[in-house]
Write a protein that holds these residues in place. Sequence first.
Motif, short mmCIF file in Angstrom:
data_model
loop_
_atom_site.label_atom_id
_atom_site.label_comp_id
_atom_site.label_asym_id
_atom_site.label_seq_id
_atom_site.Cartn_x
_atom_site.Cartn_y
_atom_site.Cartn_z
N PRO A 201 1.00 -1.18 -0.08
CA PRO A 201 0.11 0.04 -0.17
C PRO A 201 0.81 1.23 0.02
CG PRO A 201 -1.17 -1.48 1.63
CD PRO A 201 0.30 -2.07 0.99
N LEU A 219 -5.90 2.46 0.29
CA LEU A 219 -4.39 2.19 0.26
C LEU A 219 -4.08 2.90 1.52
CD1 LEU A 219 -3.48 2.65 -3.49
CD2 LEU A 219 -3.49 0.62 -2.05
N THR A 223 -2.16 0.91 4.93
CA THR A 223 -0.85 0.99 5.39
C THR A 223 -0.82 0.79 6.98
OG1 THR A 223 -1.18 3.43 5.79
CG2 THR A 223 -0.38 2.59 3.45
#
Length: 260
Positions: A201, A219, A223
């Motif tokens: 990501p 995304l 993370t």
Amino acid sequence: MDIPLPGELGERARDLLAGRLVPVPPRAAATVALLREPPLEVYLLRRAATMAFAAGAYVFPGGSVDPRDAGHDIGWAGPSPAEWAAALNADEDTARGLVCAAVRETFEESGVLLAGDPVDDTTMWEAERLALIGRELSFADFLATNGLVLRSDLLKPWAHWITPEIETRRFDTRFFVAALPSGQRTRDVGGEADTVVWHSPAEALASGYFLMPPTLHTLTMLTASETIADVFAADPKITTVMPAPVERNGQMVLTTEGQI
């Protein structure tokens, strides 16, 4: 998050705020962030430049719900449509259609099949995959013919985004996450994409790719996790996000302020 609206989009935004624009109704859709490890990576497709919507954008596999996706004849294993309805804040038929669309579109666009006891090689069903893409075959018939059941337990709900009202093509999209089944491999098979990649990501966010706001946000959320187990253990707050036009210093922008 603010996105400038130049030219025609800015004019459409002004027309919308003035009551001169009637929004196009959004179509129900589903998309799946497909994950693998180690390290934790996510599968992205770049939409071909010829596509009418989001041309050139890097996206997750997904697409509109086929009316047949909500059929009661779909072989099913895992959380029931009623349980998904509660999770997705939707009625049962809508939830059934969204989950089925998520699994079907993932198969159509990546060759990954979240059904039955996942097999290592899905290329044996290439003719059926093409028939699904052409809407010549329903997913229910594909599953039944091959003695398979949809595996709703392999999906996790993640987010809910609706295309802004200024757009001429709009989607009411539920985002899911799913792990790549052991032994399966993605294939560049979708037709709507001209490039496919696997990235962490963080790498995807730093890549400079054209990312639509829902993809960017998903995304960013991913993370926070280092493993697929972390992703599935997460409890994301799922709210409906629809970027809205506002005027700032004489310029029209889309904003998600107050929504995420």
